[in-house]
Scaffold this active site. Structure first.
Site, PDB file in Angstrom:
ATOM      1  N   ASP A 151       0.861  -1.075   0.065  1.00 26.39           N
ATOM      2  CA  ASP A 151       0.138  -0.152   0.031  1.00 26.39           C
ATOM      3  C   ASP A 151       0.902   1.288   0.034  1.00 26.39           C
ATOM      4  O   ASP A 151       1.572   1.334   0.857  1.00 26.39           O
ATOM      5  CB  ASP A 151      -0.951  -0.219   1.360  1.00 26.39           C
ATOM      6  CG  ASP A 151      -2.100   1.024   1.315  1.00 26.39           C
ATOM      7  OD1 ASP A 151      -2.267   1.622   0.235  1.00 26.39           O
ATOM      8  OD2 ASP A 151      -2.679   1.122   2.135  1.00 26.39           O
ATOM      9  N   ASP A 189      -2.725   2.618  -5.957  1.00 25.01           N
ATOM     10  CA  ASP A 189      -1.781   2.511  -5.094  1.00 25.01           C
ATOM     11  C   ASP A 189      -1.795   1.449  -4.011  1.00 25.01           C
ATOM     12  O   ASP A 189      -1.103   1.475  -3.102  1.00 25.01           O
ATOM     13  CB  ASP A 189      -1.746   3.742  -4.139  1.00 25.01           C
ATOM     14  CG  ASP A 189      -3.105   3.861  -3.583  1.00 25.01           C
ATOM     15  OD1 ASP A 189      -3.974   3.235  -3.775  1.00 25.01           O
ATOM     16  OD2 ASP A 189      -3.172   4.922  -2.602  1.00 25.01           O
ATOM     17  N   GLU A 190      -2.372   0.240  -4.427  1.00 27.19           N
ATOM     18  CA  GLU A 190      -2.663  -0.711  -3.482  1.00 27.19           C
ATOM     19  C   GLU A 190      -2.808  -2.122  -4.314  1.00 27.19           C
ATOM     20  O   GLU A 190      -3.295  -2.136  -5.327  1.00 27.19           O
ATOM     21  CB  GLU A 190      -4.059  -0.628  -2.812  1.00 27.19           C
ATOM     22  CG  GLU A 190      -4.008  -0.986  -1.701  1.00 27.19           C
ATOM     23  CD  GLU A 190      -5.544  -0.874  -0.874  1.00 27.19           C
ATOM     24  OE1 GLU A 190      -5.930  -1.688  -0.338  1.00 27.19           O
ATOM     25  OE2 GLU A 190      -5.951   0.195  -1.167  1.00 27.19           O
TER      26      GLU A 190
END
Lengths: 398, 365
Positions: free
Chosen positions: A19, A113-114
């Site tokens: 993350d 983003d993960e």
């Protein structure tokens, strides 16, 4: 039966959750050194804007994403507000995902983003997840200059909880007996599927932590979770057998717009909704999808938000079909709530399937979509607009 | 109102009309059946506002009158009574009592005046054709109708009356079925009506192989008298697409195949096609047809079929269900399959006759 030994013990799973830390805000701080160390809020400007991401310096003041910008600035008056640059974040995200894919093709991206990474089949990476995770963090820093938090565990649930434990720049490896003791102290909201409403009901039943949830008698949780009660109690113990799904297709596509001023005039609302429908439909067509469901998100001036959805038969990627379905939903809502002022409308196309079946009757609308896609591709999104959006004066001149 | 009848005399008309009694009614009265008794003739009417069915029968009427009662409940009661028993049906106050042997039931009622009935369809023309011919028209085309399509005019069947023939056309936008039959009385003026899906399915259930049927066509309704049963359906108010435009001309090089061989091969191949998209790939070359399917589990099926073909090699994808539907509807031993290119529609028909034509659009491979 001479070869039973190699199959006797299945390899334990190893899943990583990576993350990025305050992704949008960190990208802005990286690109503009004057922002380094300062509270940064990415999002629309007050009074209408909402926080899309807040740097850790801003989070110390209690600012959270999805908070109205006005409230965020009231809490953190020194914050610098930056307009989001989605295209730029997407390109940084590609660099981050390239790091993942160098290790394994089993990458399930959750957002820009993960992501989850399944390492089970790669013993050289799975045997020491801490070393692998450190390698990923270093590679991301080298490629982008940004920090990420990583969690490792025997499944997606534990990996995700672990990545959150030491944010930012965190690294937590959580296997075996440590899972239960670590989870037991966490609030029930730490696991996916328990939001504010459910957690409030659990708290009313005296259940605040995952330890309490795991230990609660079935009779106490069944009224809250129904047939999922046993599954949720298992989750509270860190049990989860969901696979990492690398090729998971987009489940839905959406677009939304916060208006410059709150709107209640149906004509004005239709004018805002149409380009959203066109945008989503064009994205569907680009990806060769058709949508079997259309949903709208309606946010009132006081932030009360509802969604309404309906199915679309046949599944379609036509701008007009999407707009008409969505507008029908909004109109119904307006009729039920006369005089309500709206600050945001959103549209989601769901139940996506591949558009492989050709049509006998290509409607005029489909031809129009094809031509306008081509024009917008060449000259940009603003190159075409709907006649009715040009304003009343022009409309009457026809 | 009071009637006396044997259980069976009551059961038949009830069963004939109950199909249109809606399970989830928007109006409470649509859950009811209208019973009107006049001088030893009793009629039972059910409607969902789209399709209306009236079954009439001779019965001993001790007191004339009309009333509506819950349709499915009445049918369930009559069905569950012992065979051959006499049933007394009587209105007293606002309730109906049903008595038979030592059983007694009291049913709620709603006034007959509130029951929506189509009195007159204002027929602009009537067409008479053999029931068998109409049955065939519906059977050979109905499967291609759309279902709950936003293009509401596709959720039904086009009946086109033109001179000495009646045509039935159905399409869901991906495939099309067309069938034609000759009719009596060639004076019929050309007319197109769209019968809604529900009407098509009910009418199909009612018509038999023998005798004629007269269709009375008004602006908004179509009515058919079938013995003791009167069928009335609303028509879909819309313009059916120009279907002739999408029927390809017969190609110079048709694929000539044994219908049953081809159908069986498709059926076997379909087992391993993607359950959602049902796509199969056809590879056509002189003298042979190869078909392939695979699914997300990476399982594969391949079949080879001997066919007559002398044209160019073509690879083309189809929803296998559409092909199988067409082949099942045709009856000839041999069929012609006319394929121009992977992006154009395919025509499937009996080489001997133009009575029925099936058009299927391909899938992108």
């Amino acid at each position: 039966m001479t070869e039973f030994l190699p199959h006797a013990a299945p390899r334990p799973r190893c899943v990583l959750h990576v993350d990025m830390d305050a992704f949008y805000a960190s990208v802005e701080q990286r690109d503009d050194p004057t922002l380094a160390g300062r509270p940064v809020l990415v999002g629309g400007r007050p009074p209408r804007g909402v926080v899309a991401a807040a740097s850790y310096e801003a989070r110390r003041f209690g600012v959270r994403s999805a908070m109205p910008m006005r409230e965020a600035l009231a809490r953190c008056p020194d914050a610098v507000v930056v307009r989001p640059r989605m295209d730029h974040y997407q390109s940084v995200s590609r660099d981050v995902f390239a790091v993942f894919r160098r290790l394994t093709p089993d990458v399930e991206g959750l957002s820009l983003d993960e992501a989850f990474l399944e390492l089970t089949a790669l013993p050289e990476l799975a045997d020491d997840p801490r070393v692998t995770a450190l390698g990923i963090k270093d590679a991301i820093r080298a490629a982008t200059g940004l920090t990420a938090s990583v969690g490792a565990g025997p499944n997606k649930l534990v990996a995700k909880i672990a990545s959150d434990l030491e944010k930012p720049d965190g690294l937590v490896v959580l296997f075996g007996a440590a899972i239960e003791t670590t989870l037991a102290r966490l609030p029930v909201r730490a696991i996916g599927g328990i939001g504010p409403k459910t957690s409030a009901r659990l708290e009313a039943a005296g259940i605040f932590t995952l330890g309490e949830l795991a230990a609660a008698p079935a009779g106490a949780v069944e009224p809250i979770f129904g047939r999922y009660a046993a599954r949720m109690q298992g989750r509270a113990l860190g049990l989860d057998d969901r696979p990492v799904e690398p090729r998971r297709e987009a489940v839905s596509l959406s677009a939304e717009e916060t208006f410059a001023t709150d709107l209640d005039d149906p004509k004005a609302l239709a004018r805002e909704l149409r380009p959203l429908a066109e945008k989503v439909a064009a994205r569907l067509r680009r990806k060769h999808y058709v949508a079997g469901m259309v949903a709208v998100k309606i946010r009132q001036a006081d932030f009360r938000t509802v969604t309404r959805q309906r199915s679309l038969t046949p599944a379609s990627a036509e701008s007009v079909a999407l707009f008409e379905a969505a507008w029908g939903l909004v109109q119904t809502w307006i009729t039920e709530h006369p005089g309500a002022k709206l600050r945001l409308l959103g549209i989601t196309a769901g139940r996506l399937t591949a558009a492989s079946q050709l049509s006998l009757f290509e409607a005029g609308e489909q031809r129009l979509d094809r031509v306008s896609d081509a024009i917008r591709e060449r000259f940009g999104a603003g190159a075409l607009m709907h006649g009715s959006d040009l304003g009343p004066g022009l409309e009457e001149d026809g | 109102m009071k009637l006396v009848a044997q259980r069976e005399a009551l059961l038949d008309p009830l069963q004939a009309v109950v199909g249109v009694v809606e399970r989830r009614q928007t109006m409470p009265i649509l859950a009811n059946i209208l019973i009107s008794a006049r001088s030893d003739r009793v009629s039972f009417t059910a409607t969902d506002l789209e399709v209306e069915l009236v079954a009439s029968t001779n019965m001993s009427v001790e007191q004339e009158g009309e009333i509506t009662v819950p349709g499915r409940k009445l049918l369930d009661i009559v069905k569950a009574l012992p065979e051959g028993v006499d049933v007394v049906f009587q209105l007293s106050g606002e309730k109906v009592t049903v008595r038979a042997g030592r059983s007694r039931f009291t049913l709620s009622t709603l006034p007959a005046t509130e029951f929506p009935v189509v009195e007159d369809v204002h027929a602009q023309q009537t067409v008479t054709l053999p029931q068998g011919a109409l049955k065939r028209l519906l059977e050979k085309t109905h499967f291609a109708m759309a279902q709950q399509d936003v293009r509401y005019y596709l959720n039904g069947l086009l009946l086109e009356i033109a001179g000495p023939s009646v045509r039935a056309v159905a399409t869901d936008g991906h495939r099309l079925a067309l069938c034609e039959a000759a009719v009596e009385g060639a004076d019929a003026s050309p007319q197109q009506v769209i019968l809604p899906r529900k009407g098509v399915l009910e009418l199909q259930r009612l018509i038999s192989e023998s005798g004629d049927v007269t269709l009375a066509i008004g602006t908004n309704h179509l009515r058919a008298e079938l013995g003791d049963i009167r069928f009335t359906s609303k028509l879909i108010d819309g313009r059916f697409p120009d279907y002739e435009r999408v029927i390809p001309a017969e190609a110079a090089e048709p694929v000539v195949a044994d219908r049953e061989d081809l159908r069986r091969s498709l059926y076997r191949t379909a087992i391993l096609s993607n359950e959602k998209y049902r796509g199969i790939r056809l590879e056509l070359k002189a003298g042979g047809l190869t078909m392939q399917a695979h699914n997300p589990e990476q399982e594969e099926a391949e079949e080879e079929v001997e066919v007559g073909y002398a044209g160019d090699e073509i690879e083309i994808g189809f929803n296998v269900n559409y092909l199988m539907d067409a082949l099942s509807a045709l009856e000839s031993e041999q069929i012609h399959l006319m394929i121009r290119d992977p992006n154009s529609s395919c025509l499937i028909k009996d080489p001997e006759t133009d009575e029925c034509k099936y058009v299927v659009m391909p899938m992108r491979l």
